[in-house]
Design a protein around this motif. Sequence first.
Motif, PDB file in Angstrom:
ATOM      1  N   ASP A 197      79.662  20.062   8.217  1.00 16.81           N
ATOM      2  CA  ASP A 197      80.726  20.326   7.165  1.00 16.81           C
ATOM      3  C   ASP A 197      80.274  21.709   6.411  1.00 16.81           C
ATOM      4  OD1 ASP A 197      83.212  20.548   5.784  1.00 16.81           O
ATOM      5  OD2 ASP A 197      82.357  19.037   4.231  1.00 16.81           O
ATOM      6  N   SER A 198      80.979  22.632   6.657  1.00 13.59           N
ATOM      7  CA  SER A 198      80.795  23.866   6.061  1.00 13.59           C
ATOM      8  C   SER A 198      79.024  24.059   6.265  1.00 13.59           C
ATOM      9  CB  SER A 198      80.706  24.006   4.314  1.00 13.59           C
ATOM     10  OG  SER A 198      81.972  23.538   4.009  1.00 13.59           O
ATOM     11  N   GLU A 199      78.607  24.136   7.372  1.00 13.12           N
ATOM     12  CA  GLU A 199      77.326  24.421   8.133  1.00 13.12           C
ATOM     13  C   GLU A 199      76.177  23.330   7.423  1.00 13.12           C
ATOM     14  OE1 GLU A 199      76.654  26.371  10.682  1.00 13.12           O
ATOM     15  OE2 GLU A 199      78.975  26.264  10.297  1.00 13.12           O
ATOM     16  N   ARG A 200      76.741  22.193   6.532  1.00 12.57           N
ATOM     17  CA  ARG A 200      75.706  21.091   6.085  1.00 12.57           C
ATOM     18  C   ARG A 200      75.835  20.154   7.193  1.00 12.57           C
ATOM     19  NH1 ARG A 200      76.410  16.880   2.738  1.00 12.57           N
ATOM     20  NH2 ARG A 200      74.429  16.613   1.602  1.00 12.57           N
ATOM     21  N   GLU A 201      74.750  19.600   7.770  1.00 10.13           N
ATOM     22  CA  GLU A 201      74.496  18.629   8.656  1.00 10.13           C
ATOM     23  C   GLU A 201      74.454  17.264   7.523  1.00 10.13           C
ATOM     24  OE1 GLU A 201      71.696  17.910  11.861  1.00 10.13           O
ATOM     25  OE2 GLU A 201      71.888  20.393  11.991  1.00 10.13           O
ATOM     26  N   SER A 202      74.883  16.312   8.337  1.00 14.46           N
ATOM     27  CA  SER A 202      74.920  14.927   7.697  1.00 14.46           C
ATOM     28  C   SER A 202      74.873  13.994   8.828  1.00 14.46           C
ATOM     29  CB  SER A 202      75.928  14.508   6.608  1.00 14.46           C
ATOM     30  OG  SER A 202      77.206  14.758   7.285  1.00 14.46           O
ATOM     31  N   ALA A 203      74.504  12.703   8.370  1.00 14.50           N
ATOM     32  CA  ALA A 203      74.512  11.559   9.142  1.00 14.50           C
ATOM     33  C   ALA A 203      74.685  10.302   8.436  1.00 14.50           C
ATOM     34  CB  ALA A 203      72.837  11.540  10.131  1.00 14.50           C
ATOM     35  N   GLY A 204      73.559   9.419   8.446  1.00 12.49           N
ATOM     36  CA  GLY A 204      73.729   8.002   7.707  1.00 12.49           C
ATOM     37  C   GLY A 204      72.417   7.669   7.178  1.00 12.49           C
ATOM     38  N   THR A 205      72.504   6.400   6.614  1.00 14.33           N
ATOM     39  CA  THR A 205      71.162   6.035   5.918  1.00 14.33           C
ATOM     40  C   THR A 205      70.319   5.315   6.431  1.00 14.33           C
ATOM     41  OG1 THR A 205      72.515   6.366   3.635  1.00 14.33           O
ATOM     42  CG2 THR A 205      70.615   4.945   3.543  1.00 14.33           C
ATOM     43  N   PHE A 206      68.989   4.978   6.366  1.00 15.75           N
ATOM     44  CA  PHE A 206      68.171   4.115   7.092  1.00 15.75           C
ATOM     45  C   PHE A 206      66.803   4.023   6.569  1.00 15.75           C
ATOM     46  CE2 PHE A 206      67.884   8.041   9.602  1.00 15.75           C
ATOM     47  CZ  PHE A 206      66.560   8.251   9.849  1.00 15.75           C
ATOM     48  N   LEU A 207      66.190   2.888   6.551  1.00 16.47           N
ATOM     49  CA  LEU A 207      64.763   2.648   5.995  1.00 16.47           C
ATOM     50  C   LEU A 207      63.832   2.902   7.428  1.00 16.47           C
ATOM     51  CD1 LEU A 207      64.948  -0.349   3.497  1.00 16.47           C
ATOM     52  CD2 LEU A 207      65.404   1.944   3.206  1.00 16.47           C
ATOM     53  N   VAL A 208      62.462   3.417   6.845  1.00 18.02           N
ATOM     54  CA  VAL A 208      61.517   3.780   8.083  1.00 18.02           C
ATOM     55  C   VAL A 208      60.370   2.921   7.459  1.00 18.02           C
ATOM     56  CG1 VAL A 208      60.410   5.379   9.362  1.00 18.02           C
ATOM     57  CG2 VAL A 208      62.799   5.598   8.878  1.00 18.02           C
ATOM     58  N   GLY A 209      59.680   2.023   8.138  1.00 13.03           N
ATOM     59  CA  GLY A 209      58.258   1.685   7.867  1.00 13.03           C
ATOM     60  C   GLY A 209      57.480   2.320   8.479  1.00 13.03           C
ATOM     61  N   TYR A 210      56.269   3.157   8.116  1.00 13.02           N
ATOM     62  CA  TYR A 210      55.633   3.938   8.604  1.00 13.02           C
ATOM     63  C   TYR A 210      54.123   3.868   8.089  1.00 13.02           C
ATOM     64  CZ  TYR A 210      53.226   8.098  10.805  1.00 13.02           C
ATOM     65  OH  TYR A 210      52.255   8.617  11.310  1.00 13.02           O
ATOM     66  N   GLU A 211      53.022   3.652   8.443  1.00  7.92           N
ATOM     67  CA  GLU A 211      51.666   3.598   7.758  1.00  7.92           C
ATOM     68  C   GLU A 211      51.644   2.793   6.581  1.00  7.92           C
ATOM     69  OE1 GLU A 211      48.917   5.427   8.771  1.00  7.92           O
ATOM     70  OE2 GLU A 211      49.779   5.948  10.655  1.00  7.92           O
ATOM     71  N   GLY A 212      52.269   1.703   6.596  1.00  5.96           N
ATOM     72  CA  GLY A 212      52.043   0.932   5.571  1.00  5.96           C
ATOM     73  C   GLY A 212      53.103   1.159   4.506  1.00  5.96           C
ATOM     74  N   ARG A 213      53.964   2.191   4.649  1.00  8.57           N
ATOM     75  CA  ARG A 213      54.874   2.559   3.479  1.00  8.57           C
ATOM     76  C   ARG A 213      56.118   2.562   4.028  1.00  8.57           C
ATOM     77  NH1 ARG A 213      51.797   8.315   2.238  1.00  8.57           N
ATOM     78  NH2 ARG A 213      53.679   8.660   0.669  1.00  8.57           N
ATOM     79  N   ILE A 214      57.110   2.545   3.046  1.00  8.44           N
ATOM     80  CA  ILE A 214      58.411   2.398   3.209  1.00  8.44           C
ATOM     81  C   ILE A 214      59.152   3.790   2.778  1.00  8.44           C
ATOM     82  CG2 ILE A 214      60.831   1.390   2.703  1.00  8.44           C
ATOM     83  CD1 ILE A 214      58.919  -1.108   1.908  1.00  8.44           C
TER      84      ILE A 214
END
Length: 195
Positions: A95-112
């Motif tokens: 939208d007006s050259e701005r990309e968007s998607a959705g929301t999600f959590l990622v666990g990686y290397e013991g971090r969220i």
Amino acid sequence: MTCIVALTDGRKVCMGADSAGANGWSMSTRADPKIYRVGPFLIGFTSSFRMGQLLGHNLTVAPRPEGTDVLVFMCTTFVEAVRACFTRGGFARKDSERESAGTFLVGYEGRIFRIGDDYQVGENAVNFDACGSGEQVALGSLHTTAGMPMRPEIRLERALAAAAEFSMGVRGPFRIEVLDGQTAQRWNDEAVSDV
């Protein structure tokens, strides 16, 4: 719809999800998961099942180069891989050259990490996070159980149950997965943790 919850002890990341599939006034219990293991990542999503399917089945992320800061890697290499995945799968919106998607959590290397719909990467100052329509209730539950002698999977189940009780977009059954180094599994029944 949805409630994704996660907590970490700095080594293991435990993540839980509900099974609701909501569309306006319609609600179903989905058999397909809201949490996926993708290489060294544990990903729990809200926003769109299509987005989650792309993350779970079509995301390829180059390994983190030795010496690269984890947050820098997430903000650059990881997010660029997600953007490419969404573009290939026809999910990225512009939208007006701005990309968007959705929301999600990622666990990686013991971090969220929380990836926002504008691809920003956030990391909570506390060792837990949540997203979805039941987010605030789940966060409150996780806050009240912090420091209690309780297994992490029980904390997550209680947070999800509270979200299901007070948010019409959340329902069981609940799934809980664990990322421990390179192995995703159910949280084991080792000694009770302060996580």
